[in-house]
Design a protein around this motif. Structure first.
Motif, PDB file in Angstrom:
ATOM      1  N   THR A  34       0.965  -1.038  -0.102  1.00  0.00           N
ATOM      2  CA  THR A  34      -0.047  -0.011   0.008  1.00  0.00           C
ATOM      3  C   THR A  34       0.845   1.217   0.115  1.00  0.00           C
ATOM      4  OG1 THR A  34      -1.803  -1.323   1.226  1.00  0.00           O
ATOM      5  CG2 THR A  34      -1.828   1.261   1.427  1.00  0.00           C
ATOM      6  N   ILE A  35       0.491   2.200  -0.802  1.00  0.00           N
ATOM      7  CA  ILE A  35       1.416   3.368  -0.753  1.00  0.00           C
ATOM      8  C   ILE A  35       0.310   4.666  -0.331  1.00  0.00           C
ATOM      9  CG2 ILE A  35       2.223   5.140  -2.577  1.00  0.00           C
ATOM     10  CD1 ILE A  35       2.543   2.680  -4.397  1.00  0.00           C
ATOM     11  N   PHE A  36       0.848   5.233   0.622  1.00  0.00           N
ATOM     12  CA  PHE A  36       0.010   6.375   1.195  1.00  0.00           C
ATOM     13  C   PHE A  36       0.560   7.807   0.469  1.00  0.00           C
ATOM     14  CE2 PHE A  36       0.408   3.185   4.432  1.00  0.00           C
ATOM     15  CZ  PHE A  36      -0.699   3.013   5.027  1.00  0.00           C
ATOM     16  N   VAL A  37      -0.460   8.353  -0.101  1.00  0.00           N
ATOM     17  CA  VAL A  37      -0.172   9.770  -0.446  1.00  0.00           C
ATOM     18  C   VAL A  37      -1.068  10.692   0.448  1.00  0.00           C
ATOM     19  CG1 VAL A  37      -0.715  11.129  -2.744  1.00  0.00           C
ATOM     20  CG2 VAL A  37      -0.592   8.744  -3.005  1.00  0.00           C
ATOM     21  N   GLN A  38      -0.083  11.811   0.640  1.00  0.00           N
ATOM     22  CA  GLN A  38      -0.339  12.628   1.585  1.00  0.00           C
ATOM     23  C   GLN A  38      -0.323  14.088   0.814  1.00  0.00           C
ATOM     24  OE1 GLN A  38       1.654  11.547   5.028  1.00  0.00           O
ATOM     25  NE2 GLN A  38       0.039  10.377   5.821  1.00  0.00           N
ATOM     26  N   LYS A  39      -1.287  14.953   1.133  1.00  0.00           N
ATOM     27  CA  LYS A  39      -1.215  16.484   0.654  1.00  0.00           C
ATOM     28  C   LYS A  39       0.118  16.869   1.513  1.00  0.00           C
ATOM     29  CE  LYS A  39      -3.555  19.616   2.839  1.00  0.00           C
ATOM     30  NZ  LYS A  39      -4.640  20.304   3.370  1.00  0.00           N
ATOM     31  N   LYS A  40       0.807  17.853   0.617  1.00  0.00           N
ATOM     32  CA  LYS A  40       1.844  18.549   1.254  1.00  0.00           C
ATOM     33  C   LYS A  40       1.443  19.926   1.841  1.00  0.00           C
ATOM     34  CE  LYS A  40       6.775  19.708   0.769  1.00  0.00           C
ATOM     35  NZ  LYS A  40       6.895  20.403   1.982  1.00  0.00           N
ATOM     36  N   ALA A  41       1.164  19.917   3.141  1.00  0.00           N
ATOM     37  CA  ALA A  41       0.704  21.113   3.683  1.00  0.00           C
ATOM     38  C   ALA A  41       1.716  22.196   3.619  1.00  0.00           C
ATOM     39  CB  ALA A  41       0.503  20.811   5.165  1.00  0.00           C
ATOM     40  N   ASP A  42       0.849  23.505   3.467  1.00  0.00           N
ATOM     41  CA  ASP A  42       1.930  24.721   3.419  1.00  0.00           C
ATOM     42  C   ASP A  42       2.066  25.473   4.837  1.00  0.00           C
ATOM     43  OD1 ASP A  42       2.142  24.453   1.026  1.00  0.00           O
ATOM     44  OD2 ASP A  42       0.690  25.640   0.091  1.00  0.00           O
ATOM     45  N   GLY A  43       2.309  24.683   5.800  1.00  0.00           N
ATOM     46  CA  GLY A  43       2.575  25.380   6.981  1.00  0.00           C
ATOM     47  C   GLY A  43       3.708  25.268   7.531  1.00  0.00           C
ATOM     48  N   VAL A  44       3.989  25.388   8.942  1.00  0.00           N
ATOM     49  CA  VAL A  44       5.215  25.393   9.693  1.00  0.00           C
ATOM     50  C   VAL A  44       5.361  23.890  10.100  1.00  0.00           C
ATOM     51  CG1 VAL A  44       6.711  26.352  11.516  1.00  0.00           C
ATOM     52  CG2 VAL A  44       5.223  27.715   9.926  1.00  0.00           C
ATOM     53  N   PHE A  45       6.580  23.209   9.814  1.00  0.00           N
ATOM     54  CA  PHE A  45       6.655  21.900  10.219  1.00  0.00           C
ATOM     55  C   PHE A  45       6.608  21.975  12.040  1.00  0.00           C
ATOM     56  CE2 PHE A  45       9.202  18.402  11.876  1.00  0.00           C
ATOM     57  CZ  PHE A  45       8.703  17.509  11.037  1.00  0.00           C
ATOM     58  N   SER A  46       5.933  20.998  12.341  1.00  0.00           N
ATOM     59  CA  SER A  46       5.979  20.955  13.933  1.00  0.00           C
ATOM     60  C   SER A  46       5.838  19.826  14.576  1.00  0.00           C
ATOM     61  CB  SER A  46       4.798  22.020  14.364  1.00  0.00           C
ATOM     62  OG  SER A  46       4.877  23.411  14.130  1.00  0.00           O
ATOM     63  N   TYR A  47       6.447  19.619  15.702  1.00  0.00           N
ATOM     64  CA  TYR A  47       6.331  18.403  16.688  1.00  0.00           C
ATOM     65  C   TYR A  47       5.539  19.038  17.722  1.00  0.00           C
ATOM     66  CZ  TYR A  47      10.490  16.497  14.241  1.00  0.00           C
ATOM     67  OH  TYR A  47      11.417  15.924  13.550  1.00  0.00           O
ATOM     68  N   ILE A  48       4.468  18.073  18.024  1.00  0.00           N
ATOM     69  CA  ILE A  48       3.615  18.375  19.205  1.00  0.00           C
ATOM     70  C   ILE A  48       4.173  17.393  20.047  1.00  0.00           C
ATOM     71  CG2 ILE A  48       1.409  18.411  20.422  1.00  0.00           C
ATOM     72  CD1 ILE A  48       0.251  18.828  17.376  1.00  0.00           C
ATOM     73  N   ASN A  76      -0.491   1.612  -6.553  1.00  0.00           N
ATOM     74  CA  ASN A  76       0.602   1.761  -7.343  1.00  0.00           C
ATOM     75  C   ASN A  76       1.024   3.229  -7.485  1.00  0.00           C
ATOM     76  OD1 ASN A  76      -0.568   3.067  -9.935  1.00  0.00           O
ATOM     77  ND2 ASN A  76      -1.764   1.128 -10.072  1.00  0.00           N
ATOM     78  N   LEU A  77       2.160   3.272  -7.956  1.00  0.00           N
ATOM     79  CA  LEU A  77       2.850   4.731  -8.117  1.00  0.00           C
ATOM     80  C   LEU A  77       2.242   5.605  -8.873  1.00  0.00           C
ATOM     81  CD1 LEU A  77       4.924   5.671  -6.273  1.00  0.00           C
ATOM     82  CD2 LEU A  77       6.912   5.063  -7.822  1.00  0.00           C
ATOM     83  N   GLU A  78       1.661   4.880  -9.949  1.00  0.00           N
ATOM     84  CA  GLU A  78       0.991   5.958 -11.276  1.00  0.00           C
ATOM     85  C   GLU A  78      -0.068   6.803 -10.568  1.00  0.00           C
ATOM     86  OE1 GLU A  78       1.868   2.318 -12.024  1.00  0.00           O
ATOM     87  OE2 GLU A  78       3.680   3.226 -12.723  1.00  0.00           O
ATOM     88  N   ILE A  79      -1.103   6.064 -10.143  1.00  0.00           N
ATOM     89  CA  ILE A  79      -1.958   6.715  -9.190  1.00  0.00           C
ATOM     90  C   ILE A  79      -1.725   7.914  -8.342  1.00  0.00           C
ATOM     91  CG2 ILE A  79      -4.278   6.473  -7.854  1.00  0.00           C
ATOM     92  CD1 ILE A  79      -4.274   3.662  -9.088  1.00  0.00           C
ATOM     93  N   ALA A  80      -0.644   7.275  -7.447  1.00  0.00           N
ATOM     94  CA  ALA A  80      -0.090   8.177  -6.458  1.00  0.00           C
ATOM     95  C   ALA A  80       0.378   9.642  -7.109  1.00  0.00           C
ATOM     96  CB  ALA A  80       1.074   7.617  -5.655  1.00  0.00           C
ATOM     97  N   GLU A  81       1.235   9.449  -8.306  1.00  0.00           N
ATOM     98  CA  GLU A  81       1.444  10.613  -8.974  1.00  0.00           C
ATOM     99  C   GLU A  81       0.392  11.323  -9.624  1.00  0.00           C
ATOM    100  OE1 GLU A  81       4.448   8.625 -11.573  1.00  0.00           O
ATOM    101  OE2 GLU A  81       5.926   8.704 -10.148  1.00  0.00           O
ATOM    102  N   GLU A 135       1.586  22.365  -2.661  1.00  0.00           N
ATOM    103  CA  GLU A 135       3.079  22.147  -3.191  1.00  0.00           C
ATOM    104  C   GLU A 135       3.239  20.716  -3.802  1.00  0.00           C
ATOM    105  OE1 GLU A 135       6.306  22.654  -0.606  1.00  0.00           O
ATOM    106  OE2 GLU A 135       5.405  24.414   0.288  1.00  0.00           O
ATOM    107  N   GLY A 136       2.374  20.118  -3.692  1.00  0.00           N
ATOM    108  CA  GLY A 136       2.426  18.545  -4.021  1.00  0.00           C
ATOM    109  C   GLY A 136       1.826  17.537  -2.936  1.00  0.00           C
ATOM    110  N   ALA A 137       2.640  16.335  -2.996  1.00  0.00           N
ATOM    111  CA  ALA A 137       2.168  15.385  -2.250  1.00  0.00           C
ATOM    112  C   ALA A 137       3.555  14.869  -1.651  1.00  0.00           C
ATOM    113  CB  ALA A 137       1.159  14.451  -2.711  1.00  0.00           C
ATOM    114  N   ILE A 138       3.316  14.000  -0.551  1.00  0.00           N
ATOM    115  CA  ILE A 138       4.299  13.122   0.134  1.00  0.00           C
ATOM    116  C   ILE A 138       3.626  11.914  -0.360  1.00  0.00           C
ATOM    117  CG2 ILE A 138       5.314  12.544   2.312  1.00  0.00           C
ATOM    118  CD1 ILE A 138       6.124  15.553   1.419  1.00  0.00           C
ATOM    119  N   ILE A 139       4.816  11.045  -0.833  1.00  0.00           N
ATOM    120  CA  ILE A 139       4.267   9.654  -1.151  1.00  0.00           C
ATOM    121  C   ILE A 139       5.179   8.520  -0.199  1.00  0.00           C
ATOM    122  CG2 ILE A 139       4.327   7.909  -2.880  1.00  0.00           C
ATOM    123  CD1 ILE A 139       3.848  10.164  -4.819  1.00  0.00           C
ATOM    124  N   LYS A 140       4.277   7.690   0.569  1.00  0.00           N
ATOM    125  CA  LYS A 140       5.154   6.853   1.676  1.00  0.00           C
ATOM    126  C   LYS A 140       4.864   5.754   1.244  1.00  0.00           C
ATOM    127  CE  LYS A 140       4.827  10.255   5.215  1.00  0.00           C
ATOM    128  NZ  LYS A 140       4.205  10.886   6.376  1.00  0.00           N
TER     129      LYS A 140
END
Length: 198
Positions: free
Chosen positions: A4-18, A176-181, A193-198
């Motif tokens: 399984t491939i996870f596709v996640q929106k690349k958020a436009d915020g400030v990277f943060s650890y909580i 599959n990767l094609e769908i992810a892209e 900005e795009g997506a993060i593919i994991k």
């Protein structure tokens, strides 16, 4: 199901650890700057102790995400606010005339109000959950799919307690990767900005 491939929106915020450690919540930027946000601690009660959520800090106004430049500018103001207050305190203590003292007090009140507005709109989109021990080590032996499932379960079981402060980042599972892209292209066409593919 391990392909399984996870596709996640690349958020436009400030990277943060909580980071919730010793039942206290603090936030940390990618470069290691630690900051605290007063008055919203209860919004993170649902996070188990000694847990770190990984995500992006964003600012929402009337339910809509502010653009990157505006939102990140406000978040950076929040991160630097401790220093800003110290500067204003010094300005007040150096003030000699009543007018100078009054001006310094007005600046403090304005900053307090600005920060109140920023904190009101502060929102975190998260995509990972690890223990403080794993965070300190810099890696986790648990599979990402398993961590994501635990994070989703945590957020879903606590929906009624979350004042819309934390949400799971948009995540789509594909085979599959094609769908992810293709999905990544869609995000770009929507202005992200795009997506993060994991």
């Amino acid at each position: 199901k391990h392909n399984t491939i996870f596709v996640q929106k690349k958020a436009d915020g400030v990277f943060s650890y909580i980071i919730k450690e010793d039942n206290q919540v603090k936030f940390q930027t990618r470069n290691g700057t630690i900051y605290y946000v007063e008055g919203i601690e209860k919004d993170f009660d649902f996070i188990p102790n000694n847990t770190v959520l990984v995500g992006e800090a964003l600012i929402k106004s009337n339910g809509k995400e502010l653009d990157r430049k505006t939102g990140n500018g406000l978040i950076n103001k929040l991160i630097k606010s401790e220093g800003s207050f110290e500067t204003l305190e010094k300005e007040y203590s150096k003030a000699i005339t009543p007018k100078q003292k009054e001006n310094a007090q007005i600046k403090q009140l304005q900053l307090k109000q600005q920060l109140k507005d920023i904190v009101e709109g502060l929102h975190f989109e998260v995509w990972d959950m690890i223990s403080v021990g794993e965070f300190d080590k810099g890696f986790s032996v648990e599979l990402y799919s398993s961590r994501l499932a635990r994070l989703e379960k945590l957020l879903n079981s606590n929906l009624q307690n979350i004042s819309n402060r934390v949400s799971l980042i948009e995540t789509i599972e594909v085979e599959n990767l094609e769908i992810a892209e293709e999905i990544a292209e869609q995000y770009i066409s929507q202005g992200y900005e795009g997506a993060i593919i994991k």
